[in-house]
Scaffold this active site. Sequence first.
Site, short mmCIF file in Angstrom:
data_model
loop_
_atom_site.label_atom_id
_atom_site.label_comp_id
_atom_site.label_asym_id
_atom_site.label_seq_id
_atom_site.Cartn_x
_atom_site.Cartn_y
_atom_site.Cartn_z
N SER A 1 0.82 -1.20 0.00
CA SER A 1 0.00 0.00 0.00
C SER A 1 0.87 1.26 0.00
O SER A 1 0.40 2.33 -0.38
CB SER A 1 -0.90 0.00 1.23
OG SER A 1 -0.10 -0.07 2.39
N CYS B 1 2.52 -6.27 10.30
CA CYS B 1 2.33 -5.15 9.38
C CYS B 1 3.72 -4.79 8.87
O CYS B 1 4.68 -4.72 9.66
CB CYS B 1 1.70 -3.97 10.11
SG CYS B 1 1.74 -2.45 9.14
N THR B 2 3.82 -4.60 7.57
CA THR B 2 5.15 -4.40 6.99
C THR B 2 5.79 -3.07 7.41
O THR B 2 6.98 -2.86 7.16
CB THR B 2 5.09 -4.49 5.45
OG1 THR B 2 4.06 -3.59 5.00
CG2 THR B 2 4.78 -5.89 5.00
N HIS B 3 5.02 -2.20 8.04
CA HIS B 3 5.60 -0.95 8.53
C HIS B 3 6.34 -1.15 9.86
O HIS B 3 7.20 -0.36 10.21
CB HIS B 3 4.51 0.10 8.76
CG HIS B 3 4.01 0.73 7.50
ND1 HIS B 3 3.42 0.01 6.50
CD2 HIS B 3 4.03 2.02 7.09
CE1 HIS B 3 3.09 0.82 5.52
NE2 HIS B 3 3.44 2.06 5.85
N CYS C 1 2.07 -6.83 1.87
CA CYS C 1 1.22 -6.00 2.72
C CYS C 1 0.26 -6.96 3.41
O CYS C 1 -0.43 -7.74 2.75
CB CYS C 1 0.44 -5.02 1.85
SG CYS C 1 -0.81 -4.08 2.74
N ASN C 2 0.27 -6.95 4.73
CA ASN C 2 -0.59 -7.88 5.47
C ASN C 2 -2.06 -7.60 5.21
O ASN C 2 -2.86 -8.51 5.01
CB ASN C 2 -0.32 -7.77 6.96
CG ASN C 2 1.02 -8.38 7.30
OD1 ASN C 2 1.12 -9.57 7.54
ND2 ASN C 2 2.06 -7.56 7.30
N TYR D 1 -4.08 1.21 3.77
CA TYR D 1 -5.16 0.27 3.46
C TYR D 1 -5.86 -0.20 4.74
O TYR D 1 -7.00 -0.66 4.69
CB TYR D 1 -4.60 -0.97 2.76
CG TYR D 1 -4.31 -0.82 1.28
CD1 TYR D 1 -4.35 0.41 0.63
CD2 TYR D 1 -4.00 -1.94 0.51
CE1 TYR D 1 -4.08 0.53 -0.72
CE2 TYR D 1 -3.73 -1.84 -0.84
CZ TYR D 1 -3.76 -0.61 -1.46
OH TYR D 1 -3.50 -0.51 -2.80
N1 DGL Z 1 1.63 -2.33 4.83
C1 DGL Z 1 0.37 -2.57 5.46
C2 DGL Z 1 0.34 -3.94 6.15
O1 DGL Z 1 1.31 -4.69 6.14
C3 DGL Z 1 0.02 -1.52 6.49
C4 DGL Z 1 -0.20 -0.17 5.96
C5 DGL Z 1 -1.59 0.09 5.51
O2 DGL Z 1 -2.52 0.03 6.33
O3 DGL Z 1 -1.73 0.36 4.34
O4 DGL Z 1 -0.69 -4.28 6.70
#
Ligand code: DGL
Length: 285
Positions: free
Chosen positions: A7, A204-206, A69-70, A38
């Site tokens: 995302s 979450c990848t962040h 992205c999870n 997302y």
């Molecule tokens: N990269 C998204 C994940 O791994 C989190 C960021 C988002 O909510 O878009 O869930």
Amino acid sequence: MIGVFDSGFGGLTVHRALVRALPRHAFVYLGDNKNAPYGTRPPLDVLNLTCTGIERLFAEGCTLVIVACNTASVVALRWIQQQWLPHRARQGGVRRNVIGVVVPTIEAATGMTWGEAATGRPAEQPRTIGIFATPRTVETGVYPLEIGKRRPDIRVIQQACPDLAAAIEQGAGATEIREMVRKYADEFRRQLGTTTPDSVILGCTHYPLIAETFAEELPDIPLIRQSEATARALLSYLERHPEYGGEKSDGGKNAGQLFLSTGYAPDALPLIEKFWGGKIGFRQA
Ligand code: DGL
């Protein structure tokens, strides 16, 4: 060519591990920054946006796309693989596939692959696993469900972290981030009661970007590193399916890599450097 979709910039933490594991492969990264985050979007939005992103990566020549992205993986991937992909998987005589980050993470957390789960290996450690993720990921319940398929004896405690990915993406300061993580860690402990978890998935990848803060707020609890788990899974996948590896780059540093974004402000550059660990230039997707 291998595509990596997220995302926003969080997927760069996974992308980096994939490039390290496969330094001679060509990669294209696509961040849908225009529509991020997302995690708080309605599921149908996430599904449509994820399909559009994958389509874009296929158009770029990718034969394998990793949804890094999870939120997108748990909301959209099963439907994409079962309903959407079959119509596109062999268009133009080229084989294409899409995989995500959830299964590799669960394999790392449970220590079990699908094959092992099927043989009914006796239960052993771990007994309790925590997961910190976006509200949407938590709401789908995909992590407890998938862990339960392999190890029904494991108790999974989910902790939603509203606004944390957005705060990271917006470059929030260390104090603000620590306060948020502390609050979610406290809520997590309240859910746990007297139990000590064997590990915590940063779902979450962040979150790898603030893994140290998580480690400090959750002392002595091993954190499952999603990026390394996904890289290991990709290596093993390509051994079994070399046809999806695509062409290889010339082996030069960062050779054969393209970074695309649907839109971001130039002040995001320091953040990109943090996620990636160096300077990279994004092109408008
Ligand atoms: N990269 C998204 C994940 O791994 C989190 C960021 C988002 O909510 O878009 O869930």
